[in-house]
Design a protein around this motif. Structure first.
Motif, PDB file in Angstrom:
ATOM      1  N   LYS A  69      18.832 167.472   5.330  1.00 33.57           N
ATOM      2  CA  LYS A  69      18.382 168.856   5.156  1.00 33.57           C
ATOM      3  C   LYS A  69      17.059 169.088   5.867  1.00 33.57           C
ATOM      4  CE  LYS A  69      17.306 172.277   1.581  1.00 33.57           C
ATOM      5  NZ  LYS A  69      17.203 172.536   0.113  1.00 33.57           N
ATOM      6  N   LYS A  70      16.131 168.157   5.754  1.00 32.42           N
ATOM      7  CA  LYS A  70      14.838 168.301   6.423  1.00 32.42           C
ATOM      8  C   LYS A  70      14.986 168.321   7.936  1.00 32.42           C
ATOM      9  CE  LYS A  70      11.413 165.785   4.859  1.00 32.42           C
ATOM     10  NZ  LYS A  70      10.715 164.576   4.363  1.00 32.42           N
ATOM     11  N   ALA A  71      15.981 167.590   8.447  1.00 29.81           N
ATOM     12  CA  ALA A  71      16.224 167.557   9.891  1.00 29.81           C
ATOM     13  C   ALA A  71      17.088 168.718  10.366  1.00 29.81           C
ATOM     14  CB  ALA A  71      16.889 166.237  10.274  1.00 29.81           C
ATOM     15  N   ASP A  72      17.599 169.510   9.417  1.00 29.65           N
ATOM     16  CA  ASP A  72      18.455 170.658   9.704  1.00 29.65           C
ATOM     17  C   ASP A  72      19.721 170.241  10.449  1.00 29.65           C
ATOM     18  OD1 ASP A  72      19.197 173.331   9.588  1.00 29.65           O
ATOM     19  OD2 ASP A  72      18.217 173.838  11.480  1.00 29.65           O
ATOM     20  N   ILE A  73      20.331 169.162   9.973  1.00 33.98           N
ATOM     21  CA  ILE A  73      21.601 168.695  10.516  1.00 33.98           C
ATOM     22  C   ILE A  73      22.526 168.378   9.350  1.00 33.98           C
ATOM     23  CG2 ILE A  73      20.616 167.773  12.660  1.00 33.98           C
ATOM     24  CD1 ILE A  73      20.653 165.006  11.412  1.00 33.98           C
ATOM     25  N   ASP A  74      23.807 168.188   9.639  1.00 30.04           N
ATOM     26  CA  ASP A  74      24.722 167.822   8.558  1.00 30.04           C
ATOM     27  C   ASP A  74      25.308 166.443   8.803  1.00 30.04           C
ATOM     28  OD1 ASP A  74      26.854 168.160  10.377  1.00 30.04           O
ATOM     29  OD2 ASP A  74      27.075 170.264   9.809  1.00 30.04           O
ATOM     30  N   ALA A  75      26.034 165.951   7.809  1.00 25.26           N
ATOM     31  CA  ALA A  75      26.545 164.579   7.854  1.00 25.26           C
ATOM     32  C   ALA A  75      27.485 164.342   9.025  1.00 25.26           C
ATOM     33  CB  ALA A  75      27.249 164.254   6.534  1.00 25.26           C
ATOM     34  N   SER A  76      28.159 165.374   9.485  1.00 24.13           N
ATOM     35  CA  SER A  76      29.121 165.209  10.578  1.00 24.13           C
ATOM     36  C   SER A  76      28.453 164.836  11.892  1.00 24.13           C
ATOM     37  CB  SER A  76      29.945 166.491  10.750  1.00 24.13           C
ATOM     38  OG  SER A  76      29.110 167.570  11.150  1.00 24.13           O
ATOM     39  N   SER A  77      27.144 165.045  12.005  1.00 27.58           N
ATOM     40  CA  SER A  77      26.424 164.713  13.240  1.00 27.58           C
ATOM     41  C   SER A  77      25.928 163.266  13.256  1.00 27.58           C
ATOM     42  CB  SER A  77      25.232 165.651  13.423  1.00 27.58           C
ATOM     43  OG  SER A  77      24.209 165.376  12.477  1.00 27.58           O
ATOM     44  N   ILE A  78      26.181 162.519  12.176  1.00 29.65           N
ATOM     45  CA  ILE A  78      25.755 161.120  12.078  1.00 29.65           C
ATOM     46  C   ILE A  78      26.905 160.209  12.491  1.00 29.65           C
ATOM     47  CG2 ILE A  78      24.847 159.330  10.560  1.00 29.65           C
ATOM     48  CD1 ILE A  78      22.926 161.669  10.975  1.00 29.65           C
ATOM     49  N   ASN A  79      26.641 159.309  13.433  1.00 29.24           N
ATOM     50  CA  ASN A  79      27.687 158.393  13.902  1.00 29.24           C
ATOM     51  C   ASN A  79      27.947 157.259  12.919  1.00 29.24           C
ATOM     52  OD1 ASN A  79      26.096 159.000  16.937  1.00 29.24           O
ATOM     53  ND2 ASN A  79      28.195 159.660  16.573  1.00 29.24           N
ATOM     54  N   TYR A  80      26.857 156.686  12.389  1.00 35.55           N
ATOM     55  CA  TYR A  80      26.980 155.558  11.464  1.00 35.55           C
ATOM     56  C   TYR A  80      25.872 155.628  10.429  1.00 35.55           C
ATOM     57  CZ  TYR A  80      29.827 153.631  15.257  1.00 35.55           C
ATOM     58  OH  TYR A  80      30.773 153.456  16.239  1.00 35.55           O
ATOM     59  N   ILE A  81      26.178 155.107   9.251  1.00 33.69           N
ATOM     60  CA  ILE A  81      25.143 154.950   8.233  1.00 33.69           C
ATOM     61  C   ILE A  81      25.054 153.473   7.862  1.00 33.69           C
ATOM     62  CG2 ILE A  81      26.710 155.454   6.279  1.00 33.69           C
ATOM     63  CD1 ILE A  81      24.263 156.935   5.013  1.00 33.69           C
ATOM     64  N   PHE A  82      23.840 152.945   7.909  1.00 33.59           N
ATOM     65  CA  PHE A  82      23.554 151.566   7.535  1.00 33.59           C
ATOM     66  C   PHE A  82      22.860 151.601   6.184  1.00 33.59           C
ATOM     67  CE2 PHE A  82      23.791 151.728  12.108  1.00 33.59           C
ATOM     68  CZ  PHE A  82      24.498 150.582  12.446  1.00 33.59           C
ATOM     69  N   ALA A  83      23.459 150.978   5.178  1.00 35.10           N
ATOM     70  CA  ALA A  83      22.939 151.121   3.827  1.00 35.10           C
ATOM     71  C   ALA A  83      23.127 149.835   3.034  1.00 35.10           C
ATOM     72  CB  ALA A  83      23.642 152.275   3.109  1.00 35.10           C
ATOM     73  N   GLY A  84      22.237 149.625   2.084  1.00 31.91           N
ATOM     74  CA  GLY A  84      22.351 148.467   1.211  1.00 31.91           C
ATOM     75  C   GLY A  84      21.437 148.598   0.016  1.00 31.91           C
ATOM     76  N   ASP A  85      21.616 147.711  -0.954  1.00 33.38           N
ATOM     77  CA  ASP A  85      20.813 147.724  -2.168  1.00 33.38           C
ATOM     78  C   ASP A  85      20.831 146.330  -2.769  1.00 33.38           C
ATOM     79  OD1 ASP A  85      23.138 147.772  -4.352  1.00 33.38           O
ATOM     80  OD2 ASP A  85      23.665 149.240  -2.812  1.00 33.38           O
ATOM     81  N   LEU A  86      20.376 146.195  -4.006  1.00 34.56           N
ATOM     82  CA  LEU A  86      20.266 144.883  -4.641  1.00 34.56           C
ATOM     83  C   LEU A  86      21.484 144.489  -5.468  1.00 34.56           C
ATOM     84  CD1 LEU A  86      16.581 144.900  -5.993  1.00 34.56           C
ATOM     85  CD2 LEU A  86      17.476 143.608  -4.040  1.00 34.56           C
ATOM     86  N   LEU A  87      22.337 145.435  -5.793  1.00 37.30           N
ATOM     87  CA  LEU A  87      23.407 145.159  -6.746  1.00 37.30           C
ATOM     88  C   LEU A  87      24.580 144.453  -6.073  1.00 37.30           C
ATOM     89  CD1 LEU A  87      23.382 148.394  -8.925  1.00 37.30           C
ATOM     90  CD2 LEU A  87      22.016 146.301  -9.142  1.00 37.30           C
ATOM     91  N   ASN A  88      25.339 143.715  -6.876  1.00 38.63           N
ATOM     92  CA  ASN A  88      26.495 142.988  -6.350  1.00 38.63           C
ATOM     93  C   ASN A  88      27.429 143.919  -5.580  1.00 38.63           C
ATOM     94  OD1 ASN A  88      25.604 140.613  -7.496  1.00 38.63           O
ATOM     95  ND2 ASN A  88      26.806 140.870  -9.366  1.00 38.63           N
ATOM     96  N   GLN A  89      27.841 143.455  -4.400  1.00 32.80           N
ATOM     97  CA  GLN A  89      28.708 144.224  -3.502  1.00 32.80           C
ATOM     98  C   GLN A  89      28.086 145.565  -3.081  1.00 32.80           C
ATOM     99  OE1 GLN A  89      30.402 142.752  -6.497  1.00 32.80           O
ATOM    100  NE2 GLN A  89      30.393 141.054  -5.033  1.00 32.80           N
ATOM    101  N   CYS A  90      26.777 145.689  -3.204  1.00 36.07           N
ATOM    102  CA  CYS A  90      26.057 146.903  -2.768  1.00 36.07           C
ATOM    103  C   CYS A  90      26.706 148.180  -3.320  1.00 36.07           C
ATOM    104  CB  CYS A  90      25.967 146.970  -1.251  1.00 36.07           C
ATOM    105  SG  CYS A  90      24.904 145.699  -0.524  1.00 36.07           S
ATOM    106  N   ILE A  91      26.995 148.174  -4.625  1.00 35.73           N
ATOM    107  CA  ILE A  91      27.725 149.304  -5.207  1.00 35.73           C
ATOM    108  C   ILE A  91      26.899 150.583  -5.263  1.00 35.73           C
ATOM    109  CG2 ILE A  91      29.341 147.903  -6.532  1.00 35.73           C
ATOM    110  CD1 ILE A  91      27.615 148.452  -9.018  1.00 35.73           C
ATOM    111  N   SER A  92      25.576 150.482  -5.273  1.00 35.15           N
ATOM    112  CA  SER A  92      24.775 151.717  -5.233  1.00 35.15           C
ATOM    113  C   SER A  92      25.042 152.474  -3.948  1.00 35.15           C
ATOM    114  CB  SER A  92      23.288 151.382  -5.346  1.00 35.15           C
ATOM    115  OG  SER A  92      23.010 150.713  -6.544  1.00 35.15           O
TER     116      SER A  92
END
Length: 336
Positions: A69-92
């Motif tokens: 929202k701050k960048a004034d773009i939507d999710a469709s303009s993103i090619n890839y998302i790299f994400a992770g967290d601490l929980l087993n299998q990165c469920i967050s």
């Protein structure tokens, strides 16, 4: 394409930048010294959800949506998302981001995940595998306590070396070209294990990895610490910070004037009951995606080294008496 500098460092060649960013935290973090820098804070750490794990998923999704929202773009303009967290299998990450419809690459670097996701996104953008990516991570005090230590109802005593897992999330939009803070180089860390087995002393487990990555970077690039306004480690806390400086001084490298640590910045350890400081993926993620990037956008910080640190343990490895390996990844940034 990224160009190798020395043995462990990659130089980003095609003007890769952080288009925009967002950081969202819980109530304890909102009571700390960096409160005014966060985009959004909540007084209810469940965020209206029915479990701590769902609350963390809400955090991560909200941070991504706010950055978009701050960048004034939507999710469709993103090619890839790299994400992770601490929980087993990165469920967050997986449960939080599944509705966005963005091609997903899950990451696990423990508390080093913010730097790992930025590194991956930067390489994809620099190599023309993507035009625009999102890097995001999160942690939650209650979900982490349940997985790695004891349920909150247990009421166990915390040791002086223990750190407080940050309830927070940081998201950054990485793209090739345009405006924003520039990503110059990255150094991928090596796994370092000094035999630490105390799960309540993450600072001691991670400090050797941070020292190794910092030494590798300066050896590869021939830069000097005084060339930087800030050398920021992830969440070593008070114990890890002290050990890091000692380890580097033994190698002839002095960074004490430029150094700070996210785990010591996000809380006031004198007035908030966090013992040795903050920790968790959301610690470096929320500090970097708020305070650091805001200061760089305002040119109050011009050159920064961001080194997120992680303890690569699991409940199973701890129960089996294994030591705690550490890793740290480094990002070199430059303001416009």
């Amino acid at each position: 394409m990224p160009k190798r500098i020395g043995k462990y460092t990659l130089e980003i060649e095609n003007d890769v930048r952080i288009l925009n960013n967002a950081a969202i935290v819980g109530h304890k973090e909102a009571e700390g010294p960096l409160a005014k820098y966060f985009d959004k804070t909540y007084s209810d750490d469940k965020f209206g959800e029915s479990s701590w794990e769902k609350a963390e998923s809400f955090l991560q999704k909200s941070a991504v949506e706010l950055a978009l929202k701050k960048a004034d773009i939507d999710a469709s303009s993103i090619n890839y998302i790299f994400a992770g967290d601490l929980l087993n299998q990165c469920i967050s990450s997986t449960f939080g981001l599944r509705a966005l419809g963005i091609p997903f690459l899950g990451q696990y670097g423990a508390c080093s995940t913010m730097a790992q996701t930025i590194s991956m996104a930067s390489v994809f953008a620099d190599s023309f595998a993507a035009d625009r990516c999102v890097a995001v991570t999160s942690s939650h005090f209650c979900s982490a306590e349940r997985q790695f230590r004891f349920p909150l109802e247990y009421g166990g005593q915390r040791t002086p070396t223990a750190q407080w897992t940050v309830t927070g999330s940081g998201a950054a939009i990485i793209q090739r070209g345009g405006s924003g803070v520039k990503i110059k180089r990255i150094t991928i860390g090596r796994i370092t294990d000094m035999g630490i087995k105390d799960a309540n002393n993450m600072g001691a487990a991670m400090a050797p990895a941070a020292a190794q990555t910092i030494l590798d970077y300066f050896s590869d690039t021939k830069e000097k610490p005084q060339n930087f306004d800030l050398i920021l480690t992830g969440d070593l806390g008070m114990v890890g910070k002290t050990l890091l400086l000692e380890l580097l001084e033994k190698e002839g490298l002095q960074i004490s004037r430029q150094h700070n640590d996210c785990g010591l910045m996000i809380f006031d350890i004198n007035s908030q009951d966090v013992h040795a400081g903050g920790s968790g993926c959301g610690c470096s993620g929320s500090v970097f995606c708020s305070y650091v990037l805001q200061k760089m956008k305002n040119s109050e910080l011009k050159r920064v080294l961001f080194i997120a640190t992680g303890a690569l343990m699991s409940p199973t490895s701890a129960q089996q008496g294994e030591s705690i390996p550490g890793v740290a990844h480094l990002i070199e940034l430059e303001s416009e």
